[in-house]
Design an enzyme around this catalytic site. Sequence first.
Site, mmCIF file in Angstrom:
data_model
loop_
_atom_site.group_PDB
_atom_site.id
_atom_site.type_symbol
_atom_site.label_atom_id
_atom_site.label_comp_id
_atom_site.label_asym_id
_atom_site.label_seq_id
_atom_site.Cartn_x
_atom_site.Cartn_y
_atom_site.Cartn_z
ATOM 1 N N GLY A 14 -19.111 18.088 12.519
ATOM 2 C CA GLY A 14 -19.314 18.230 11.183
ATOM 3 C C GLY A 14 -18.330 18.969 10.295
ATOM 4 O O GLY A 14 -17.078 19.057 10.491
ATOM 5 N N TYR A 156 -36.040 23.520 3.995
ATOM 6 C CA TYR A 156 -34.378 23.306 3.974
ATOM 7 C C TYR A 156 -33.996 24.305 2.676
ATOM 8 O O TYR A 156 -33.466 24.963 2.701
ATOM 9 C CB TYR A 156 -34.035 22.160 4.200
ATOM 10 C CG TYR A 156 -32.485 22.228 4.125
ATOM 11 C CD1 TYR A 156 -31.854 22.368 5.325
ATOM 12 C CD2 TYR A 156 -31.853 21.772 2.974
ATOM 13 C CE1 TYR A 156 -30.260 22.362 5.097
ATOM 14 C CE2 TYR A 156 -30.405 21.574 3.029
ATOM 15 C CZ TYR A 156 -29.851 22.062 4.108
ATOM 16 O OH TYR A 156 -28.321 21.876 3.836
HETATM 17 N N1 LIG Z 1 -24.315 17.131 6.031
HETATM 18 C C1 LIG Z 1 -24.906 17.384 4.902
HETATM 19 O O1 LIG Z 1 -25.278 16.275 4.048
HETATM 20 C C2 LIG Z 1 -24.879 18.515 4.171
HETATM 21 C C3 LIG Z 1 -25.270 18.886 3.068
HETATM 22 C C4 LIG Z 1 -25.563 20.092 2.253
HETATM 23 C C5 LIG Z 1 -25.252 21.229 3.017
HETATM 24 N N2 LIG Z 1 -24.984 20.983 4.594
HETATM 25 C C6 LIG Z 1 -24.791 22.293 5.230
HETATM 26 O O2 LIG Z 1 -23.498 22.150 6.001
HETATM 27 C C7 LIG Z 1 -23.667 23.000 7.077
HETATM 28 C C8 LIG Z 1 -22.939 22.284 8.289
HETATM 29 O O3 LIG Z 1 -23.703 21.163 8.712
HETATM 30 P P1 LIG Z 1 -23.134 19.769 9.085
HETATM 31 O O4 LIG Z 1 -23.409 18.846 7.838
HETATM 32 O O5 LIG Z 1 -21.655 20.177 9.361
HETATM 33 O O6 LIG Z 1 -23.923 19.341 10.242
HETATM 34 P P2 LIG Z 1 -23.809 19.359 11.841
HETATM 35 O O7 LIG Z 1 -22.621 18.248 12.015
HETATM 36 O O8 LIG Z 1 -25.116 19.177 12.338
HETATM 37 O O9 LIG Z 1 -23.113 20.844 12.351
HETATM 38 C C9 LIG Z 1 -24.262 22.000 12.181
HETATM 39 C C10 LIG Z 1 -23.466 22.915 13.189
HETATM 40 O O10 LIG Z 1 -24.227 24.006 13.325
HETATM 41 C C11 LIG Z 1 -24.384 24.454 14.360
HETATM 42 N N3 LIG Z 1 -25.671 25.429 14.801
HETATM 43 C C12 LIG Z 1 -27.004 24.892 14.450
HETATM 44 N N4 LIG Z 1 -27.634 25.995 15.087
HETATM 45 C C13 LIG Z 1 -26.624 27.097 15.412
HETATM 46 C C14 LIG Z 1 -26.901 28.265 16.077
HETATM 47 N N5 LIG Z 1 -28.062 28.768 16.282
HETATM 48 N N6 LIG Z 1 -25.604 28.987 16.055
HETATM 49 C C15 LIG Z 1 -24.546 28.462 16.053
HETATM 50 N N7 LIG Z 1 -24.216 27.167 15.644
HETATM 51 C C16 LIG Z 1 -25.538 26.496 15.253
HETATM 52 C C17 LIG Z 1 -24.457 23.159 15.194
HETATM 53 O O11 LIG Z 1 -24.297 23.291 16.609
HETATM 54 P P3 LIG Z 1 -24.807 22.539 17.956
HETATM 55 O O12 LIG Z 1 -23.897 21.159 17.999
HETATM 56 O O13 LIG Z 1 -24.847 23.597 18.891
HETATM 57 O O14 LIG Z 1 -26.267 22.119 17.275
HETATM 58 C C18 LIG Z 1 -23.205 22.507 14.696
HETATM 59 O O15 LIG Z 1 -22.266 22.803 14.906
HETATM 60 C C19 LIG Z 1 -25.198 23.415 7.249
HETATM 61 O O16 LIG Z 1 -24.910 24.636 6.856
HETATM 62 C C20 LIG Z 1 -25.816 22.300 6.334
HETATM 63 O O17 LIG Z 1 -27.027 23.141 5.662
HETATM 64 C C21 LIG Z 1 -24.933 19.689 5.037
#
Ligand SMILES: NC(=O)c1ccc[n+]([C@@H]2O[C@H](COP(=O)([O-])OP(=O)(O)OC[C@H]3O[C@@H](n4cnc5c(N)ncnc54)[C@H](OP(=O)(O)O)[C@@H]3O)[C@@H](O)[C@H]2O)c1
Length: 287
Positions: A14, A156
């Site tokens: 991501g 969340y």
């Molecule tokens: N996608 C959206 O629509 C969206 C919208 C607004 C904000 N965000 C924010 O964007 C950020 C990144 O999310 P993303 O969309 O890129 O989702 P993602 O592809 O699911 O990536 C999330 C990342 O966080 C890691 N993670 C989870 N728990 C962890 C831990 N305990 N220690 C270290 N790493 C951990 C995951 O690792 P694993 O692979 O090991 O699980 C993954 O690398 C998040 O903070 C999310 O709240 C996302």
Amino acid sequence: MAQRNVVITGCSSGIGLDTAVFLAKNESKKYKVYACMRNLAKKGPLVEKAGDSLDKTLFILEMDVKSETSVNKAIKHVLDVDGRVDVLINNAGIGLMGALEHQSMETIRNIYETNYTGVVHGIRAVLPSMKKRKSGRIITVSSVGGLIGMPMNAVYCSTKFAVWGLSEALAPELNEYNINISLIEPGPVVTEFLNAVDSKGFGGAQEGDDITKSLIDKLGQMFKAIAAVSQSGEDIAKYILQAMEDESPHFHYITNESYVEMAKKKFIDVTGDKIANSSFDDFFSGK
Ligand SMILES: NC(=O)c1ccc[n+]([C@@H]2O[C@H](COP(=O)([O-])OP(=O)(O)OC[C@H]3O[C@@H](n4cnc5c(N)ncnc54)[C@H](OP(=O)(O)O)[C@@H]3O)[C@@H](O)[C@H]2O)c1
């Protein structure tokens, strides 16, 4: 050109992965990126996308943000090797949707420990050295759900609101040390995050009463409709770069124009009624 050492959490997929690669491949070559992930067995996609930049401008480190020991160990490694962390990007996070009473307390604690305590761990780990040098930037990937409470997304949103409170309270304090703190506020981004939330079926929908079931059903339909306004991880990486490079960085960077109007409505309504009195349908139609 002076090298800038950048630590990013949650880079197995991501936004974290895309940001790590985007910065490492910057033509200036000035960013030395420490792309952290909790499970190194998942480094394949990052290694592949990093290509030639691997072990030149992009280095992979183990870090579980839920563990203070793990965060401190990774930051100590960077300080031992490079003497400083110029930018910390708190990106690791997990999502959760559904009715509050359908989530187990274990699930709720886990999301807090990741989205909020994980950020606290990161900031605490870098602050002593940033304060000593009187320089640094801390950028946290929050969410529009951290600006505006969204129905069926209470846990969340509350974790991201907590990050806002933490960061806003720290900002004036850290100004005294020339340390800037910014929040990146994406709307929907096409990553594993949306898939994971969707595949959980919005948390025990089948257990709900008729009203809850119909709200969850509407949420599912809304979820499919948001594809039209979704951004990519690289879109978000560009805002992160802006927060790293702006001379006077903003506190909030809302990455998706579709949510700016919604945020404006909230910011001018000091009673909070506009959001709190919305019906579910009004809320998602942006009325
Ligand atoms: N996608 C959206 O629509 C969206 C919208 C607004 C904000 N965000 C924010 O964007 C950020 C990144 O999310 P993303 O969309 O890129 O989702 P993602 O592809 O699911 O990536 C999330 C990342 O966080 C890691 N993670 C989870 N728990 C962890 C831990 N305990 N220690 C270290 N790493 C951990 C995951 O690792 P694993 O692979 O090991 O699980 C993954 O690398 C998040 O903070 C999310 O709240 C996302």
